[in-house]
Enzyme design. Structure first.
Site, PDB file in Angstrom:
ATOM      1  N   ASP A 107      35.403  35.977  -0.194  1.00  0.00           N
ATOM      2  CA  ASP A 107      35.383  37.017   0.860  1.00  0.00           C
ATOM      3  C   ASP A 107      35.666  36.282   2.171  1.00  0.00           C
ATOM      4  OD1 ASP A 107      32.899  35.651   0.708  1.00  0.00           O
ATOM      5  OD2 ASP A 107      31.796  37.355   1.558  1.00  0.00           O
ATOM      6  N   HIS A 131      27.969  26.709   2.544  1.00  0.00           N
ATOM      7  CA  HIS A 131      27.606  27.297   1.239  1.00  0.00           C
ATOM      8  C   HIS A 131      28.724  27.186   0.183  1.00  0.00           C
ATOM      9  CE1 HIS A 131      24.314  29.483   3.312  1.00  0.00           C
ATOM     10  NE2 HIS A 131      25.204  29.884   4.193  1.00  0.00           N
TER      11      HIS A 131
HETATM   12  C1  BDR Z   1      27.235  33.476   1.401  1.00  0.00           C
HETATM   13  O1  BDR Z   1      27.473  34.732   2.060  1.00  0.00           O
HETATM   14  C2  BDR Z   1      28.667  34.667   2.797  1.00  0.00           C
HETATM   15  O2  BDR Z   1      28.445  35.048   4.117  1.00  0.00           O
HETATM   16  C3  BDR Z   1      29.105  33.231   2.826  1.00  0.00           C
HETATM   17  O3  BDR Z   1      30.522  33.122   2.845  1.00  0.00           O
HETATM   18  C4  BDR Z   1      28.507  32.673   1.569  1.00  0.00           C
HETATM   19  O4  BDR Z   1      29.346  32.891   0.464  1.00  0.00           O
HETATM   20  C5  BDR Z   1      26.007  32.838   1.987  1.00  0.00           C
HETATM   21  O5  BDR Z   1      24.899  33.640   1.795  1.00  0.00           O
HETATM   22 CA    CA Z   2      31.668  33.605   0.856  1.00  0.00          CA
END
Ligand code: BDR
Ligand code: CA
Length: 325
Positions: free
Chosen positions: A11, A242
């Site tokens: 995303d 992340h």
């Molecule tokens: C996850 O949520 C999204 O905002 C980031 O890209 C990551 O995949 C972190 O909680």
């Molecule tokens: Ca993400």
């Protein structure tokens, strides 16, 4: 080491961009393709950002397949522009639009590739799990056709980031996550337990700025995201990475020191636990004895050094292959 064939599902906001660039520049990875999904931003923007980043890395030949615009049960969706900027690139993305998605949907692409290469591909979803859930519906045998699934999402012992207990990717579509966690494939759940502890500092971003090119772009788009991290999480200029950590674990670039194989359930109630990943860590005092039917590894602690490895890889990415102004 043999290359790991990976299909990412993104995303595409700022940390997804970290993951895509890392996958593009790492010789340990064969980037088979990328599915896109709503989440941080809407689907069209996630798709264009993905295409742009691949073009920047000189990888415009990597197929991009558009996925879901909303959760699997069709209920509400919301976005995280306040984390990733209005353009999903910290309000400093490139102006041009490069590339074009393929005609298959993300779920169809996953099924096609896994049928072609049974047992080889690691699926690495780093957004809501809707595309994987749809792929499971298209091909119920999919769990036997993959190498495994490395998910960025969930949390075991660390607080959530959208509710006291839920992490964003799971919380966006808990019903899809429930289907994915129930399917009998080997899962690695790269959750907030490790991703809130492995962080980029200003020193890393300064190295990227000095390197310029692709690395300079990465540093540039991370400023807004780092400010969000500073204000909402850490009280200083640190940035989470992340999605890049999920890629790192999937390809063996970083190993977990503690990663029990346990049962995990997703809370799909509408109460305060919605979106929680309930991990059975009751064996923690006995060095995690085997659990019947468990098929989900939950890294709780990583080896040191991934932020440095990531920075070195990004700094080695070279000049952008397209105009990134
Ligand atoms: C996850 O949520 C999204 O905002 C980031 O890209 C990551 O995949 C972190 O909680
Ligand atoms: Ca993400």
């Amino acid at each position: 080491m043999k290359n790991t064939p990976i299909i990412l599902d993104c995303d595409t906001g700022v940390d997804d961009t970290m993951a895509i660039i890392l996958a593009c520049v790492s010789p340990e990875i064969e980037l088979v393709g990328i599915g896109t999904i709503w989440g941080n931003v809407d689907l069209d923007l996630a798709t264009q950002n993905t295409l742009n980043i691949l073009a920047m890395c000189g990888k415009a030949d990597v197929p991009v397949a558009k996925g879901a615009t909303k959760p699997i049960n069709g209920s509400h969706q919301d976005f995280a522009y306040f984390v990733h900027g209005d353009d999903g690139q910290g309000n400093k993305g490139m102006k041009g639009k490069y590339g074009k998605e393929i005609s298959l949907s993300a779920a169809e692409f996953i099924v096609e590739q896994c049928r072609k290469r049974p047992g080889e591909i690691e699926l690495v979803p780093v957004g809501p799990l809707t595309n994987l859930a749809v792929a499971l519906k298209l091909e119920p045998n999919l769990p036997k056709l993959v190498r495994g699934v490395t998910i960025m999402g969930g949390t075991a012992l660390t607080p959530g980031n959208v509710s006291p207990v839920a992490e964003a990717n799971i919380w966006h579509d808990p019903e899809a996550a429930d289907l994915v966690f129930r399917a009998p494939w080997p899962i690695t759940m790269v959750g907030l337990d490790v991703t809130m502890k492995t962080l980029l500092t200003e020193k890393h971003f300064e190295q990227m700025r000095q390197a310029g090119g692709v690395a300079g772009y990465m540093a540039r788009i991370s400023e807004y995201y780092t400010t969000f991290n500073e204000e909402r999480s850490f009280g200083k200029r640190l940035a989470t990475m992340h999605d890049a950590i999920a890629v790192g674990i999937a390809a063996g670039l970083v190993k977990a020191k503690v990663s029990p194989n346990v049962n995990v359930e997703v809370d799909i109630t509408s109460g305060p636990g919605r979106g929680q990943t309930i991990c059975d860590l009751r064996g923690i005092y006995l060095d995690f004895p085997a659990q019947k039917n468990a098929h989900c590894q939950v890294p709780l602690e990583l080896e040191e050094g991934f932020a440095e490895l990531f920075t070195a890889r990004i700094c080695g990415a070279g000049e952008a292959a397209v105009d990134i102004n």
